[in-house]
Design an enzyme around this catalytic site. Sequence first.
Site, PDB file in Angstrom:
ATOM      1  N   GLY A   1       0.761  -1.285  -0.095  1.00 42.55           N
ATOM      2  CA  GLY A   1      -0.082   0.048  -0.050  1.00 42.55           C
ATOM      3  C   GLY A   1       0.949   1.218  -0.056  1.00 42.55           C
ATOM      4  N   GLY A   2       0.729   2.131   1.090  1.00 47.33           N
ATOM      5  CA  GLY A   2       1.370   3.304   1.112  1.00 47.33           C
ATOM      6  C   GLY A   2       0.436   4.377   0.603  1.00 47.33           C
ATOM      7  CD1 TRP A   3       0.483  10.047  -1.215  1.00 50.00           C
ATOM      8  CD2 TRP A   3      -0.808   9.979   0.627  1.00 50.00           C
ATOM      9  NE1 TRP A   3      -0.411  11.161  -1.300  1.00 50.00           N
ATOM     10  CE2 TRP A   3      -1.191  11.109  -0.008  1.00 50.00           C
ATOM     11  CE3 TRP A   3      -1.239   9.897   1.719  1.00 50.00           C
ATOM     12  CZ2 TRP A   3      -1.955  11.942   0.262  1.00 50.00           C
ATOM     13  CZ3 TRP A   3      -2.264  10.623   2.279  1.00 50.00           C
ATOM     14  CH2 TRP A   3      -2.779  11.828   1.343  1.00 50.00           C
TER      15      TRP A   3
ATOM     16  CD  GLU B   1      -0.572   5.949   4.133  1.00 47.78           C
ATOM     17  OE1 GLU B   1      -0.538   7.267   3.622  1.00 47.78           O
ATOM     18  OE2 GLU B   1       0.804   5.595   4.163  1.00 47.78           O
ATOM     19  CE1 TYR B   2      -3.586   7.634   7.032  1.00 44.92           C
ATOM     20  CE2 TYR B   2      -4.599   9.248   5.296  1.00 44.92           C
ATOM     21  CZ  TYR B   2      -3.500   8.612   6.169  1.00 44.92           C
ATOM     22  OH  TYR B   2      -2.165   9.326   6.176  1.00 44.92           O
TER      23      TYR B   2
ATOM     24  CG  MET C   1       2.067   5.877   9.770  1.00 47.38           C
ATOM     25  SD  MET C   1       1.783   5.573   7.890  1.00 47.38           S
ATOM     26  CE  MET C   1       0.029   5.612   7.997  1.00 47.38           C
ATOM     27  CB  THR C   2       3.456   9.820  15.668  1.00 46.89           C
ATOM     28  OG1 THR C   2       4.380   8.842  15.753  1.00 46.89           O
ATOM     29  CG2 THR C   2       2.362   8.903  16.093  1.00 46.89           C
TER      30      THR C   2
ATOM     31  CG  ASP D   1       4.102  13.096   6.628  1.00 46.08           C
ATOM     32  OD1 ASP D   1       5.126  13.475   6.651  1.00 46.08           O
ATOM     33  OD2 ASP D   1       3.994  11.592   6.059  1.00 46.08           O
TER      34      ASP D   1
END
Length: 531
Positions: free
Chosen positions: A262-264, A305-306, A371-372, A374
């Site tokens: 996945g990923g952005w 995401e997401y 993902m703390t 951005d």
Amino acid sequence: MSKLRWHHVAALVAASATAVFGFAVAPAAGAGGVSATFSKGSDWGTGYEGKYTITNGSTAARTSWTLEFDLPAGHSLAGLWDGSQTTSGQHVTVKNTWNGTIAPGASVSFGFNVKYSGAYAAPTGCKLDGGSCDATGQPPTTTPPPTTTPPPTTTPPAPGGLKNLGYFAQWTVYGRNYHVKNIHTSGSAAKLTHINYAFGNVTNGQCVLGDAEADTGKFYDAASSVDGTSDTWDTGALRGNFNQLRKLKKMYPHIKVLFSFGGWTWSGGFGQAARNPAAFADSCYKLVEDPRWADVFDGIDIDWEYPNACGLSCDTSGFAAFKNLSQALRDRFGSGNLVTAAITADGSNGGKIDAADYGGAAQYLDWYNVMTYDYFGGFNAQGPTAPHSPLTSYNGIPQQGFNSDAAIQKLKSKGVPASKLLLGIGFYGRGWTGVTQSAPGGSATGAAPGTYEAGIDDYKVLKTKCPATGTVAGTAYAYCGNQWWSYDTPATIGGKMTYTKNQGLGGAFFWELSGDTTNGELITAMGNGLK
């Protein structure tokens, strides 16, 4: 990951020849033309990277070695790789691991990091197998029985089971010129417990390879391969990052590797996957456990995401979709594989954490990579300037709930065990240009220029390009010219690791390996902080 799709580390024991009261004693360990020399690498003012190189100038192969040295007062060992070390006060003893055998004319080395206060001073009192580290040119007179060199190994860096997980992004082998070998040469491998390989794609409801050339095809010659052995062009031979990771795991057997999907950029396919979770999970299992590389991976990581919220695209699969997908993955991968997920850190009321059943899904997953980072950045061109990875809230924060602690507390409140939460660290910064004030909260005219993309740059670049000038909410910021950047430093990472332990979290993770310095300043800070 997140908004970072393209951004997101022998000597034979010979005694010395002396005559004491008329008795002959075997030559000392430095004999036989075998020597050890110290060299210093990077120095960042409060620590440095050192290396000892052991050279066999004799005519016989060496099969093991033990090297000792003393650190000056105010200096302490902060990490060591390519050797097994014990310390007693300021005295350090290092024995070979995988690098015990030294052919005539060859050399081996081990590296280490040292913390110090005051002025730098080099190690003293070097001894090689009990004798001088200076080569005498004399052959050894005794030879111990041959030993079997064990496979390379290190001790996992985080006692108590705390995880120190790093992402390796497949595309870094191109323009960034960062390869699996760099994980070894930077000293990072000795400090990692887990590596997430990013990313596989999700298309047509299935897991697929993201970049077959980088993953399995790219040829590595001896010089660029992690173990110094060239790839082969034989039919069916595995190459690329997968083969390099296989070799890395042989050198560092404690490291577990997960295949992340996945990923952005590649999260758009999860909606379709969620319509048939069992079929999706089966496709992922068959890909991750493909016989050609099944030994490389120890499980799967999902970076959606997401779920039921908006990222690059918006998902409307519903509150239960993420839990259902997680359950299907656990059912298919079983208890013998790791199943994890990278998840949003939006701790605001009614935000992304509230949009999906992260509490219910946690029972099926080994842990969450929260993902703390951005939270804020040049993607809001006019500002206000704010740290992209604040640990806590602060007066003037642009949006409530956009900080690490808010996310961690919200997830705990939904029933996620603290031990299943990993705190996220960015090995990069985000910045603006057209800024006129050094403190957070200033206006801007746009994203600051970056090496690969506007508004973002690696820590290894920013530490020199725009050094930190202050801290806010547990992270650092920097004001230089008309640019304003925020990023984590070794010092702020230390604070975040203290928070991790105080909260009882399962450890920490970072995005991603190529953003660190060549000697692994940030991962060293994480490893030390998790002890």
